[in-house]
Design an enzyme around this catalytic site. Sequence first.
Site, short mmCIF file in Angstrom:
data_model
loop_
_atom_site.label_atom_id
_atom_site.label_comp_id
_atom_site.label_asym_id
_atom_site.label_seq_id
_atom_site.Cartn_x
_atom_site.Cartn_y
_atom_site.Cartn_z
N ASP A 33 7.38 36.77 -4.89
CA ASP A 33 8.16 37.96 -4.93
C ASP A 33 9.39 37.96 -4.08
OD1 ASP A 33 8.28 40.91 -5.45
OD2 ASP A 33 7.20 41.55 -4.31
N ASN A 35 12.62 37.99 -5.87
CA ASN A 35 13.45 37.46 -6.75
C ASN A 35 14.87 38.31 -7.05
OD1 ASN A 35 11.93 35.31 -6.97
ND2 ASN A 35 11.55 35.32 -9.03
N ARG A 46 19.17 40.25 -12.12
CA ARG A 46 17.82 40.23 -11.51
C ARG A 46 17.35 38.71 -12.11
NH1 ARG A 46 14.64 43.65 -9.57
NH2 ARG A 46 12.82 42.80 -10.40
N ASN A 81 3.77 43.83 -15.06
CA ASN A 81 5.26 43.49 -15.25
C ASN A 81 5.73 43.61 -16.51
OD1 ASN A 81 4.90 40.75 -12.67
ND2 ASN A 81 5.59 42.76 -12.30
N TRP A 82 5.19 44.01 -17.65
CA TRP A 82 5.39 44.21 -18.91
C TRP A 82 6.21 45.55 -19.10
CZ3 TRP A 82 4.96 40.23 -22.28
CH2 TRP A 82 3.91 39.55 -22.11
N ARG A 84 8.65 46.11 -17.19
CA ARG A 84 10.22 45.71 -16.79
C ARG A 84 11.22 46.02 -17.89
NH1 ARG A 84 10.31 41.79 -11.64
NH2 ARG A 84 8.50 43.07 -10.43
N ARG A 209 1.17 44.10 0.30
CA ARG A 209 -0.05 44.74 -0.56
C ARG A 209 -0.37 43.56 -1.49
NH1 ARG A 209 4.60 48.13 -2.05
NH2 ARG A 209 5.96 47.11 -3.56
C1 IPE Z 1 3.70 40.92 -7.98
O1 IPE Z 1 5.16 41.45 -7.65
C2 IPE Z 1 3.45 40.14 -8.89
C3 IPE Z 1 4.43 38.95 -9.05
C4 IPE Z 1 4.89 38.34 -8.05
C5 IPE Z 1 4.21 38.28 -10.27
P1 IPE Z 1 5.52 43.04 -8.15
O2 IPE Z 1 7.04 42.88 -7.30
O3 IPE Z 1 5.26 42.91 -9.47
O4 IPE Z 1 4.63 43.98 -7.23
P2 IPE Z 1 5.04 45.42 -7.01
O5 IPE Z 1 5.39 46.18 -7.89
O6 IPE Z 1 6.13 45.35 -5.77
O7 IPE Z 1 3.71 45.70 -6.05
C1 IPE Z 2 9.47 37.95 -8.86
O1 IPE Z 2 10.13 38.88 -7.98
C2 IPE Z 2 8.21 38.60 -9.15
C3 IPE Z 2 7.90 38.91 -10.45
C4 IPE Z 2 7.50 39.71 -11.09
C5 IPE Z 2 8.53 37.63 -11.59
P1 IPE Z 2 10.63 40.60 -8.33
O2 IPE Z 2 11.26 40.33 -9.54
O3 IPE Z 2 9.40 41.33 -7.96
O4 IPE Z 2 11.58 40.74 -7.01
P2 IPE Z 2 11.82 42.12 -6.38
O5 IPE Z 2 10.46 42.34 -5.74
O6 IPE Z 2 12.27 43.19 -7.34
O7 IPE Z 2 12.90 41.84 -5.55
MG MG Z 3 8.68 42.53 -6.54
#
Ligand code: IPE
Ligand code: IPE
Ligand code: MG
Length: 255
Positions: A33, A35, A46, A81-82, A84, A209
């Site tokens: 997490d 990125n 992003r 994550n879909w 997004r 979390r």
């Molecule tokens: C959890 O990260 C999922 C992955 C790292 C693949 P998210 O960024 O989706 O989680 P939340 O939304 O902050 O809980």
């Molecule tokens: C990568 O980090 C996790 C994935 C879901 C691929 P994020 O894209 O959730 O990065 P933040 O939390 O927005 O910084």
């Molecule tokens: Mg994240």
Amino acid sequence: MGIFDRLTGRGPRASGEERKDRPVPRHIAVIMDGNGRWAKKRGLPRKAGHKVGAETFRTIATYCKDIGVKYFTVYAFSTENWKRPQDEVDALMNLFRTYLKEAAETMVARGVAVRVLGDLSVLPADIQRQIDEVHALADTLGEDAATASLCINYGGRDEIKNAVRALAHDVQAGRLRPEDITEDTISAHLYTAHMPDPDLIIRPSGEVRTSNFLLWQSAYSEYYFTDVLWPDFSTKDMDAAIDDFNRRSRRFGGV
Ligand code: IPE
Ligand code: IPE
Ligand code: MG
């Protein structure tokens, strides 16, 4: 550090000194997490963060194999994550294409069995074919090979729901009695059926979390949280997480 620690090799060593002798957990899992925030801090889109995060995955997965971690599992894309923006989802799918291709080309030589865990049925057809190819290659590696698992379209609740559904079908068909459903039967119906539960789960980026990761399997996992954003996560950060893990007392409910 006291003289006792110095003599026994316990405790931190002088800075910069690599510790090759540290015991390592059998199974380490990472919620990759941060990125997006890494990219935002640099004024980049992003998806640029995801690209660097994927490189970090390569570095850390290789490092884990080199130090003797048998199972390394990463959360790459959740069932949530879909939600997004489409261009971000597309960029992530393209990264999966690139990395699965690399896995297929190098896996046997490197001796690491790559597996993808999650509901793969809704992924683009070409990615499903790549995953089939990678799994066929993984099957050619022996039991002793290290395993790197990529969780894509993975959700802990979705996984448990699928297991319950499969067990209900078995009961309905008369293949299974309800009283024969045990914790082991449930574990055997999860994507992780052939691996031990994670000993250590690392979440970078400051969030505290699980975000639906390995809900069943993490019953007795040790968690390690750090503010480092995943693209910045280094082998030193992995060493720090493992050292922290090694200082903990896992009692599993005992004394
Ligand atoms: C959890 O990260 C999922 C992955 C790292 C693949 P998210 O960024 O989706 O989680 P939340 O939304 O902050 O809980
Ligand atoms: C990568 O980090 C996790 C994935 C879901 C691929 P994020 O894209 O959730 O990065 P933040 O939390 O927005 O910084
Ligand atoms: Mg994240």
